[in-house]
Motif scaffolding. Structure first.
Motif, PDB file in Angstrom:
ATOM      1  N   ALA A  18      -2.270   9.468 -15.288  1.00  0.00           N
ATOM      2  CA  ALA A  18      -2.926   9.083 -14.240  1.00  0.00           C
ATOM      3  C   ALA A  18      -4.169   9.662 -14.363  1.00  0.00           C
ATOM      4  O   ALA A  18      -4.647  10.709 -14.930  1.00  0.00           O
ATOM      5  N   LYS A  19      -5.276   8.757 -14.109  1.00  0.00           N
ATOM      6  CA  LYS A  19      -6.756   9.370 -14.157  1.00  0.00           C
ATOM      7  C   LYS A  19      -7.631   8.682 -13.054  1.00  0.00           C
ATOM      8  O   LYS A  19      -7.435   7.379 -13.087  1.00  0.00           O
ATOM      9  N   PHE A  20      -7.977   9.243 -12.196  1.00  0.00           N
ATOM     10  CA  PHE A  20      -8.601   8.752 -11.082  1.00  0.00           C
ATOM     11  C   PHE A  20      -9.367   9.647 -10.116  1.00  0.00           C
ATOM     12  O   PHE A  20      -8.891  10.870 -10.322  1.00  0.00           O
ATOM     13  N   SER A  21     -10.357   9.227  -9.554  1.00  0.00           N
ATOM     14  CA  SER A  21     -11.065  10.178  -8.479  1.00  0.00           C
ATOM     15  C   SER A  21     -11.296   9.604  -7.300  1.00  0.00           C
ATOM     16  O   SER A  21     -11.380   8.189  -7.070  1.00  0.00           O
ATOM     17  N   SER A  22     -10.869  10.064  -5.902  1.00  0.00           N
ATOM     18  CA  SER A  22     -11.384   9.303  -4.600  1.00  0.00           C
ATOM     19  C   SER A  22     -11.856  10.443  -3.818  1.00  0.00           C
ATOM     20  O   SER A  22     -11.445  11.581  -3.725  1.00  0.00           O
ATOM     21  N   SER A  23     -12.744  10.035  -2.896  1.00  0.00           N
ATOM     22  CA  SER A  23     -13.136  11.049  -1.949  1.00  0.00           C
ATOM     23  C   SER A  23     -12.689  10.424  -0.473  1.00  0.00           C
ATOM     24  O   SER A  23     -13.181  10.864   0.503  1.00  0.00           O
ATOM     25  N   SER A  24     -11.747   9.449  -0.649  1.00  0.00           N
ATOM     26  CA  SER A  24     -11.272   8.932   0.550  1.00  0.00           C
ATOM     27  C   SER A  24     -10.230   9.784   1.135  1.00  0.00           C
ATOM     28  O   SER A  24      -9.753  10.627   0.461  1.00  0.00           O
ATOM     29  N   SER A  25     -10.205   9.819   2.563  1.00  0.00           N
ATOM     30  CA  SER A  25      -9.288  10.761   3.190  1.00  0.00           C
ATOM     31  C   SER A  25      -7.817   9.900   3.481  1.00  0.00           C
ATOM     32  O   SER A  25      -7.099  10.708   4.129  1.00  0.00           O
ATOM     33  N   LYS A  26      -7.849   8.704   3.027  1.00  0.00           N
ATOM     34  CA  LYS A  26      -6.756   8.067   3.278  1.00  0.00           C
ATOM     35  C   LYS A  26      -6.336   7.374   2.077  1.00  0.00           C
ATOM     36  O   LYS A  26      -6.702   6.178   1.679  1.00  0.00           O
ATOM     37  N   ILE A  27      -5.556   8.044   1.330  1.00  0.00           N
ATOM     38  CA  ILE A  27      -5.484   7.315  -0.198  1.00  0.00           C
ATOM     39  C   ILE A  27      -3.906   6.992  -0.260  1.00  0.00           C
ATOM     40  O   ILE A  27      -2.919   7.514   0.460  1.00  0.00           O
ATOM     41  N   GLY A  28      -3.821   5.621  -0.933  1.00  0.00           N
ATOM     42  CA  GLY A  28      -2.407   5.259  -0.810  1.00  0.00           C
ATOM     43  C   GLY A  28      -1.696   5.167  -2.381  1.00  0.00           C
ATOM     44  O   GLY A  28      -2.666   5.113  -3.339  1.00  0.00           O
ATOM     45  N   PHE A  29      -0.619   5.546  -2.730  1.00  0.00           N
ATOM     46  CA  PHE A  29       0.073   5.451  -3.995  1.00  0.00           C
ATOM     47  C   PHE A  29       0.976   4.284  -3.742  1.00  0.00           C
ATOM     48  O   PHE A  29       1.844   4.097  -3.152  1.00  0.00           O
ATOM     49  N   PHE A  30       0.697   3.044  -4.268  1.00  0.00           N
ATOM     50  CA  PHE A  30       1.579   1.872  -4.254  1.00  0.00           C
ATOM     51  C   PHE A  30       2.325   1.352  -5.535  1.00  0.00           C
ATOM     52  O   PHE A  30       1.899   1.265  -6.548  1.00  0.00           O
ATOM     53  N   GLY A  31       3.584   1.005  -5.277  1.00  0.00           N
ATOM     54  CA  GLY A  31       4.236   0.554  -6.459  1.00  0.00           C
ATOM     55  C   GLY A  31       5.816   0.610  -6.252  1.00  0.00           C
ATOM     56  O   GLY A  31       6.082   1.371  -5.181  1.00  0.00           O
TER      57      GLY A  31
END
Lengths: 350, 232
Positions: A18-31
């Motif tokens: 897994a490689k990502f970066s996010s500055s959102s305060s509402k992140i989803g993991f979908f699958g």
């Protein structure tokens, strides 16, 4: 919050990267189940140790194989809410709620106990044993317990799975709002695209255990529509209900929308299937449908033998699904002004 | 009705008291180590875990006499452990300590198995939830694992207590059969069966055994119910 993840982990024959970066305060993991989303969340929480890589939140490094840093779970300030609540059976509701709070320094506690229990409607349950509570009550306590530990991040692992449909819709109506009220960022894990769209801004999807892409959740939903041809449902947040005879009128982006369903809440989520919208080039004089809204076509894309029109209606966005022959006959193109006609009964409560 | 003294001789009464002493001390001494062992077996992963599990459970399947003989060898002054203890002035063989040690070894697997069974039933996600709320490892054990295993600990203690009351094979070899010093109820009964006319005395001690064991089971049930009542 700025979350940076770049890890690899081999579990049996399964390789997760897994490689990502996010500055959102509402992140989803979908699958779908088994795609690695729960493993990744356990790695972020410190429950599973990755083989190599780095994890950091803002300036705080939680894991780095290079620098030999591995902050233990209890020092990460990441609270996890599992599917099925997992309350402590030997403690009362109040003791469960305060479990994390007691383990936090006074100076770092930033969520007020009374305000939280009132918001989650738990005040009347405080002295109860947890054995006789309903599934919804248990899940609310688990969420409250996590919030009261004043975490930097909350991981919600399929928190609504196992609850009946009615309860699910009641909770999801205000779940997102609670986290916003107490300004705690979260990662929401689910296999339900509907929950993803309601709860998250940005989403990470998994394919064969690897993930690199982070997308706006709404874009992800549309991509899914393009590739899988899944029937798309618009999700609308309607506010300020007013009873009009046996119907109900709501506000939606400066538009008035009439539905057959009345809700007691000031803001309510409704679903509207994309195939339930009829497009007219000119505003029809009279129609049995109660909602006639004018808007502009901002995008057109094909989904197998259908065409999706993205409409902007006074700032609100809707996707309408029509067939190819209709588009050709009406010569619909980007920028056209059209009328979208929707029956009051096409809107259903989530 | 016969007076108490006529049913039980002084020797019988001291055998009953010795039995209770041995079983109680063996059980109490074993609880901390039993809890730690069960915790490690239930929660930790390490190489050779099956081996450790096997060794702890070995006394359950070995003839008690074998265990007794091995203990006798280890504690005899000809071997390292016995020599070391004897230099410290501690003598295990043919003493009450020997009887307690024999009972600890024989009953330990029963205690560990019960506690481990209780620990295995704790959902691991509950432990992770506690940790994610800021509880360290020791904190998690004290605040979550311990309260959730009290029931299985009571079961384990009852089993171990009962097993210690009945311990014969290992005890007779390590501690011998010295009236007033190491002669417990089972050993006293064995003696009576070898003496002509000892049947009545043996039977009285059997009834005493039954009474003690039933009391232990009764206390166990009360503690269990109490625990259930607290949880509901």
């Amino acid at each position: 919050m700025n979350l940076i993840v770049d890890i690899e982990k081999k579990v049996g024959s399964f390789n997760l990267s897994a490689k990502f970066s996010s500055s959102s305060s509402k992140i989803g993991f979908f699958g779908h189940s088994g795609c690695g989303k729960t493993t990744l969340s356990s790695i972020i929480a410190g429950i599973i140790k990755p083989d190599k890589g780095t994890i950091s939140i803002d300036d705080k490094i939680l894991f780095s194989s290079e620098k030999k840093i591995n902050v233990p779970t209890n020092k990460r300030n990441i609270a996890v809410v599992f599917q099925g609540a997992h309350l402590f059976p030997h403690l009362s509701v109040q003791e469960n709620l305060k479990y994390g709070l007691k383990r936090r320094k006074n100076s770092k506690r930033n969520i007020d106990f009374q305000r939280l229990t009132e918001t989650l409607n738990l005040s009347h349950l405080l002295d109860r044993k947890i054995q006789n509570l309903s599934g919804g009550e248990k899940q609310r306590i688990a969420i409250g317990r996590a919030l009261l530990s004043s975490p930097d991040l909350i991981i919600l692992d399929e928190p609504l799975t196992g609850l009946d449909h009615h309860l699910k819709s009641r909770i999801i109506q205000y779940l997102g709002e609670i986290f916003t009220t107490f300004s705690v960022p979260y990662i929401y894990i689910s296999h339900s695209i509907k929950e993803m769209r309601i709860m998250t801004e940005e989403s990470i999807t998994f394919s064969n255990g690897s993930t690199t892409e982070i997308l706006k959740t709404e874009d992800m939903a549309r991509n899914l529509l393009k590739t899988a041809g899944a029937s798309y449902k618009n999700i609308l947040e309607l506010t300020d209900p007013v009873k009009k005879g046996d119907l109900c009128e709501y506000n939606w982006h400066e538009n008035r929308i009439i539905t057959t369903e009345y809700s007691d809440y000031s803001r309510t989520l409704f679903e509207l299937p994309s195939s339930g919208i009829i497009i007219f080039k000119n505003k029809p004089e009279s129609a049995s449908a109660r909602n006639i809204l004018e808007g502009t076509i901002t995008d057109i894309f094909d989904v197998s033998n259908r065409v999706c029109l993205v409409l902007n209606i006074n700032g609100g966005e809707l996707i309408a699904q029509v067939v190819h022959s209709a588009v050709n006959e009406m010569n619909l193109k980007k920028g056209d002004r059209v009328s979208a006609v929707m029956k009051a009964s096409s809107f259903t409560l989530i | 009705m016969m007076p108490f003294q006529e049913i039980f001789s002084d020797g019988d009464i001291s055998a009953i008291i010795l039995s209770l002493k041995v079983a109680t001390s063996a059980t109490i001494v074993s609880i901390p180590l039993g809890f730690i062992t069960a915790y490690i077996l239930s929660f930790k992963k390490f190489p050779g875990k099956n081996m450790v599990d096997g060794i702890i459970n070995l006394p359950l399947v070995l003839p008690p006499v074998v265990v007794g003989y091995l203990l006798l060898l280890s504690f005899s002054k000809n071997y390292y452990l016995g020599k070391m203890l004897s230099q410290m002035g501690i003598n295990i063989i043919f003493s009450l300590k020997g009887a307690v040690i024999a009972s600890v070894i024989m009953g330990f697997p029963l205690l560990v198995r019960s506690i481990k069974l209780g620990m295995d039933q704790i959902d691991r996600n509950m432990i992770y939830a506690a940790k994610s709320l800021g509880a360290g490892s020791l904190d998690t054990v004290i605040s979550i694992v311990l309260p959730l295993t009290t029931k299985s600990m009571v079961v384990g203690m009852t089993l171990m207590f009962a097993r210690s009351l009945g311990e014969f094979g290992a005890t007779s070899i390590v501690a011998g059969n010295i009236p007033g010093v190491t002669q417990t109820v089972p050993l006293a009964i064995y003696n009576y069966t070898n003496i002509p006319g000892g049947e009545t005395k043996a039977l009285s001690l059997c009834i005493a055994s039954i009474a003690i064991s039933l009391t232990a089971l009764y206390i166990n049930n009360i503690l269990q119910k109490d625990k259930e009542a607290k949880n509901n």
